[in-house]
Design an enzyme around this catalytic site. Structure first.
Site, short mmCIF file in Angstrom:
data_model
loop_
_atom_site.label_atom_id
_atom_site.label_comp_id
_atom_site.label_asym_id
_atom_site.label_seq_id
_atom_site.Cartn_x
_atom_site.Cartn_y
_atom_site.Cartn_z
N TYR A 90 16.60 31.33 39.62
CA TYR A 90 18.07 31.92 39.79
C TYR A 90 18.84 30.75 39.24
O TYR A 90 18.99 29.89 39.27
CB TYR A 90 18.33 31.80 41.23
N MET A 92 21.95 29.28 38.77
CA MET A 92 22.98 29.01 39.66
C MET A 92 24.44 28.87 38.95
O MET A 92 25.30 29.45 39.36
CB MET A 92 22.69 27.83 40.63
N HIS A 145 24.00 36.18 38.64
CA HIS A 145 25.14 37.00 38.77
C HIS A 145 26.19 36.66 37.84
O HIS A 145 26.41 35.56 37.66
CB HIS A 145 25.69 36.67 40.23
N ASN A 150 33.97 39.19 33.60
CA ASN A 150 33.50 38.26 32.53
C ASN A 150 32.76 38.90 31.55
O ASN A 150 31.43 38.76 31.48
CB ASN A 150 32.88 37.09 33.17
N ALA A 153 30.80 36.81 28.97
CA ALA A 153 29.47 36.01 29.46
C ALA A 153 28.30 36.95 29.35
O ALA A 153 27.33 36.87 29.12
CB ALA A 153 29.63 35.57 30.56
N PHE A 156 27.06 37.25 25.94
CA PHE A 156 26.30 36.21 25.42
C PHE A 156 24.81 36.41 26.36
O PHE A 156 24.07 36.23 25.51
CB PHE A 156 27.03 35.12 26.18
N TYR A 157 24.61 36.85 27.60
CA TYR A 157 23.42 36.87 27.94
C TYR A 157 22.45 38.14 27.71
O TYR A 157 21.44 37.83 27.35
CB TYR A 157 23.50 36.84 29.62
N LYS A 173 33.67 35.99 47.09
CA LYS A 173 34.68 36.07 48.38
C LYS A 173 35.92 35.75 47.98
O LYS A 173 36.85 36.21 48.52
CB LYS A 173 34.07 35.25 49.47
#
Length: 201
Positions: A90, A92, A145, A150, A153, A156-157, A173
């Site tokens: 993951y 982060m 996530h 965004n 981003a 980009f990924y 949240k």
């Protein structure tokens, strides 16, 4: 009258040097400072304890551009709920300071941890014991996530091999919008290179 010629040589600038350093107790202060600048939320002490776990050494990195710390990528290993006996990574956090974006710094950092995962898989028994901890299992895929606002981003990924697999409503949240895309990328054995090599271009 003789002509005089002058030979002038053009010195080409050196390509930028991009290096990586595993997060450790001596440089975790740099990680904290970068996180404060890069991200809109404050990370818990548990986050900083997790990045120092030995099994995360190859996946929690500071990124240096010509010896200047300019970015970070931090991943954790988890058991894969969709495939018992396998694990996943993951992401982060991942970020690069604004002046150093569009210089392939982020792509190099991402590829570095992907290569580390490929290298890890080559050393793992294909059928580990059922009670093997996650970091001693094959790493099946990366996931993360991304806030639905965004778009930059996400692009980009996607340009680095990630695909959207879902949306989590209300994931954030304290941020708006609250929803997040879930992006994944398989760990492919054929795409890895030596993770110990330093990319400089």
């Amino acid at each position: 009258m003789s002509a005089t010629t002058t030979n002038t040589s053009v010195v080409k600038p050196r390509p930028p040097k991009i290096d990586f350093s595993s997060v450790n107790p001596n440089n975790i202060g740099t990680l904290r400072k970068l996180n404060q600048v890069l991200f809109p939320i404050k990370y818990s002490e548990k986050f900083y304890k997790d990045v120092l776990l030995p099994e995360h050494e190859d996946y929690c990195l500071l990124v240096y551009y010509n010896d200047i710390p300019v970015g970070t990528i931090c991943c954790r290993i988890e058991a894969d709920p969709k495939a018992p006996g396998l694990s996943r990574l993951y992401i982060m956090t991942m970020g690069v300071l604004a002046p150093y974006r569009s210089r392939k710094v982020g792509s190099k950092a991402l590829q570095h941890v992907v290569d580390a995962a490929v290298k890890h898989n080559k050393t793992i028994n294909s059928t580990p014991p059922k009670d093997a901890p996650p970091f001693k299992r094959t790493l099946d895929y990366f996931y993360m996530h991304v806030q639905t606002s965004n778009v930059e981003a996400r692009r980009f990924y996607e340009s680095n091999g990630f695909s959207e697999v879902g949306v989590v409503e209300g994931y954030y949240k304290k941020l708006e919008p609250h929803d997040a895309w879930v992006l994944e990328k398989k760990v492919m054995a054929t795409e890895g290179v030596d993770a110990s090599a330093v990319s400089t271009t």
